[in-house]
Design an enzyme around this catalytic site. Structure first.
Site, PDB file in Angstrom:
ATOM      1  N   VAL A  93       0.840  -1.203   0.000  1.00  0.00           N
ATOM      2  CA  VAL A  93       0.000   0.000   0.000  1.00  0.00           C
ATOM      3  C   VAL A  93       0.873   1.251   0.000  1.00  0.00           C
ATOM      4  O   VAL A  93       0.646   2.185  -0.779  1.00  0.00           O
ATOM      5  CB  VAL A  93      -0.970   0.009   1.206  1.00  0.00           C
ATOM      6  CG1 VAL A  93      -1.757   1.304   1.247  1.00  0.00           C
ATOM      7  CG2 VAL A  93      -1.911  -1.197   1.150  1.00  0.00           C
ATOM      8  N   GLU A 121     -10.199   6.791   5.574  1.00  0.00           N
ATOM      9  CA  GLU A 121     -11.057   6.184   4.547  1.00  0.00           C
ATOM     10  C   GLU A 121     -10.599   4.771   4.183  1.00  0.00           C
ATOM     11  O   GLU A 121     -11.410   3.883   3.905  1.00  0.00           O
ATOM     12  CB  GLU A 121     -11.043   7.078   3.293  1.00  0.00           C
ATOM     13  CG  GLU A 121     -12.016   6.665   2.219  1.00  0.00           C
ATOM     14  CD  GLU A 121     -13.465   6.719   2.692  1.00  0.00           C
ATOM     15  OE1 GLU A 121     -13.996   7.817   2.850  1.00  0.00           O
ATOM     16  OE2 GLU A 121     -14.051   5.647   2.904  1.00  0.00           O
ATOM     17  N   GLY A 161     -11.437  -0.750   1.889  1.00  0.00           N
ATOM     18  CA  GLY A 161     -10.424  -0.347   0.908  1.00  0.00           C
ATOM     19  C   GLY A 161     -10.785   0.862   0.072  1.00  0.00           C
ATOM     20  O   GLY A 161     -10.859   1.988   0.569  1.00  0.00           O
ATOM     21  N   GLU A 190      -4.250 -14.726   3.543  1.00  0.00           N
ATOM     22  CA  GLU A 190      -3.009 -14.617   4.317  1.00  0.00           C
ATOM     23  C   GLU A 190      -2.521 -16.000   4.746  1.00  0.00           C
ATOM     24  O   GLU A 190      -3.318 -16.931   4.868  1.00  0.00           O
ATOM     25  CB  GLU A 190      -3.281 -13.808   5.597  1.00  0.00           C
ATOM     26  CG  GLU A 190      -3.870 -12.440   5.381  1.00  0.00           C
ATOM     27  CD  GLU A 190      -2.829 -11.394   5.031  1.00  0.00           C
ATOM     28  OE1 GLU A 190      -1.636 -11.675   5.214  1.00  0.00           O
ATOM     29  OE2 GLU A 190      -3.223 -10.319   4.551  1.00  0.00           O
ATOM     30  N   LYS A 206     -13.945  -3.484  11.216  1.00  0.00           N
ATOM     31  CA  LYS A 206     -14.489  -2.511  10.267  1.00  0.00           C
ATOM     32  C   LYS A 206     -15.907  -2.110  10.674  1.00  0.00           C
ATOM     33  O   LYS A 206     -16.287  -0.934  10.600  1.00  0.00           O
ATOM     34  CB  LYS A 206     -14.457  -3.102   8.854  1.00  0.00           C
ATOM     35  CG  LYS A 206     -13.040  -3.342   8.348  1.00  0.00           C
ATOM     36  CD  LYS A 206     -13.034  -4.204   7.095  1.00  0.00           C
ATOM     37  CE  LYS A 206     -11.625  -4.414   6.561  1.00  0.00           C
ATOM     38  NZ  LYS A 206     -11.556  -5.452   5.514  1.00  0.00           N
ATOM     39  N   GLY A 258      -6.117  -4.475  -1.446  1.00  0.00           N
ATOM     40  CA  GLY A 258      -5.116  -4.397  -2.513  1.00  0.00           C
ATOM     41  C   GLY A 258      -4.450  -3.036  -2.507  1.00  0.00           C
ATOM     42  O   GLY A 258      -5.021  -2.041  -2.025  1.00  0.00           O
TER      43      GLY A 258
HETATM   44  N1  HSE Z   1      -7.940  -8.877   4.615  1.00  0.00           N
HETATM   45  C1  HSE Z   1      -8.969  -7.985   4.182  1.00  0.00           C
HETATM   46  C2  HSE Z   1      -9.874  -8.700   3.210  1.00  0.00           C
HETATM   47  C3  HSE Z   1      -8.464  -6.748   3.531  1.00  0.00           C
HETATM   48  O1  HSE Z   1      -9.693  -9.883   2.909  1.00  0.00           O
HETATM   49  O2  HSE Z   1     -10.810  -8.066   2.749  1.00  0.00           O
HETATM   50  C4  HSE Z   1      -7.828  -5.796   4.473  1.00  0.00           C
HETATM   51  O3  HSE Z   1      -8.748  -5.271   5.376  1.00  0.00           O
END
Ligand code: HSE
Length: 433
Positions: free
Chosen positions: A15, A131, A136, A192, A207, A304
């Site tokens: 990022v 934001e 994202g 991940e 979130k 991303g």
């Molecule tokens: N790991 C998150 C996802 C993105 O899979 O949407 C980063 O918040």
């Protein structure tokens, strides 16, 4: 033109590198739009030698991000270190304490310390922009904080984790097991190496807690989010949902009830005809119910480098233009204490999959136990043919009308004790999207 806005970037991973590239490549356009140059004055990252696809030779390098954040070299720090405490928190606090603006993509930091950081920002007349922390590239923070400010918000819900949505989409299309799709997603770099945070629903919970505060003007309360991940979803649930006219999504849902606020993250059955059901793969979507506007839905890339950098640079532009609003929409001192809703009937009912011993009277006994708990059934269907002479367990799907989770669990405990079912039942909420 005003003086340049001097930016320090803490963290130059995917990022951070994308942010630097965008700021450099589009420098002239951004300067024109913002009325001033935006320069990368300082950076902080572990590996100085790595090629990040952008020339950072003119920027001052720091080893300590908090020192960079407090230094006189910068006006704004972009925090891309991650994590709820440690270097990320120290960097943000140092910057705000020095009256420097902060742009961060760090949902964990905000979910845990957002109110304290908003207070600190307001005290030092600094901007705190985030934001990129939720969904994202989707501009949902600005939408809730600014564009929909005229509305009383009653509900926010959405697909906030691309990894989970990707896994569920592939399981549904391929009829594959969760573990097989997860392993393949990891091999392809879509999940991940340690996917717990995503598949356990915790990423969505962070979130959601931030969105809840913005939507309802309350303090952030991560601990009040009910969290259930997608690890127990099987291809048989996705197939049954499909036949019943639903799809299964990991949703974060926050709503105002008569007794307080309800925040929950769990696999959810949503009717196929609804827009949220159509969101596939890594895409995110957030729906907001406002009393004047009705329902607004925002859809886009939730993760991303480029999508996240897009949100970060949008925030930097706001700071460059001098646009500063209370980070959590209302001044931190005006946020209402979070009040957790009492248990109430779930408006959409439940999908329940049982593994039932195929014996005469089993259905009747299950239906009777449900009725005893005051649960009204919409349907009860055996999803495998009866094999004469065999009492092997067969999958049975129940759809309930509105009821509470406590009632369903109580009924299932009794049905289990009656000896009609094998293994733990599957329970999925049905949401009216
Ligand atoms: N790991 C998150 C996802 C993105 O899979 O949407 C980063 O918040």
């Amino acid at each position: 033109m005003s003086d340049p806005l001097r930016v320090g970037i803490a963290g130059l991973g995917t990022v951070g590198a994308s942010v630097a590239q965008l700021l450099r490549q589009d420098a002239a356009r951004l300067a024109q739009a913002c009325g001033r140059d935006i320069t990368i004055a300082a950076v902080c990252a572990r590996d100085r030698g790595r090629d990040r696809g952008v020339d950072l030779g003119h920027a001052r390098w720091y080893d300590d991000p908090a020192a960079m954040a407090a230094s006189g070299d910068i006006d704004l720090v972009v925090e891309l270190i991650g994590g709820e405490d440690g270097a990320a928190r120290a960097t943000v606090e140092a910057a705000l304490g020095a009256g420097h603006h902060v742009v961060t993509a760090n949902k964990a930091l905000l979910a845990h310390h957002g109110v304290a950081l908003a207070r600190l920002a307001e005290k030092h007349a600094a901007g705190l922009y985030f934001e990129a922390a939720v969904a994202g590239g989707i501009p949902v923070i600005k939408a809730l904080r600014e564009s929909l400010a005229g509305n009383r918000i009653s509900r926010v819900y959405g697909i906030l984790n691309g990894t989970c949505n990707y896994i569920l989409t592939r399981m549904e299309r391929e009829g594959s097991d969760f573990s097989d799709v997860l392993a393949d997603a990891q091999a392809k770099g879509y999940a991940e190496a340690d996917p717990t945070f995503d598949i356990g629903g915790f990423d969505t919970a962070h979130k959601l807690a931030i969105l809840t505060s913005l939507a309802f003007g309350t303090e952030i309360d991560l601990d009040s989010v009910y969290v259930e991940g997608i690890t127990n979803i099987g291809p048989e649930d996705l197939a049954a949902a499909d036949e019943l006219g639903y799809r299964i999504k990991l949703l974060g849902v926050a709503l105002v009830t008569e007794t307080g606020i309800e925040q929950r993250v769990h696999p959810t059955m949503v009717a196929k005809r609804t827009p949220i059901a159509e969101i596939d793969g890594v895409t995110n979507a957030v729906a907001i119910d406002g009393h004047f506007v009705g329902e607004v839905m925002l859809v886009g890339p939730g993760a991303g480098g480029r999508a996240t950098a897009s949100a970060v640079v949008g925030d930097i532009c706001d700071a460059a233009r001098g646009i500063m609003v209370p980070p959590l929409r209302v001044p931190a001192s005006e946020l209402a204490p979070y009040q957790r809703a009492q248990m109430r009937a779930h408006e959409g009912g439940y999908y329940i999959r049982l593994s039932v011993y195929d014996r005469p009277g089993a259905f009747a006994a299950i239906a009777a136990r449900m009725a005893e708990q005051g649960i009204s059934l919409e349907s009860i269907v055996q999803r495998a043919a009866h094999s004469p002479g065999s009492s092997e367990p067969k999958p049975v799907i129940l759809i309930t009308h509105e009821t509470t989770e406590a009632q369903v669990r109580e009924a299932l405990d009794i049905i289990g004790a009656d000896g009609h079912i094998e293994r733990d039942p599957q329970m999925i909420r049905i949401e009216q999207a």
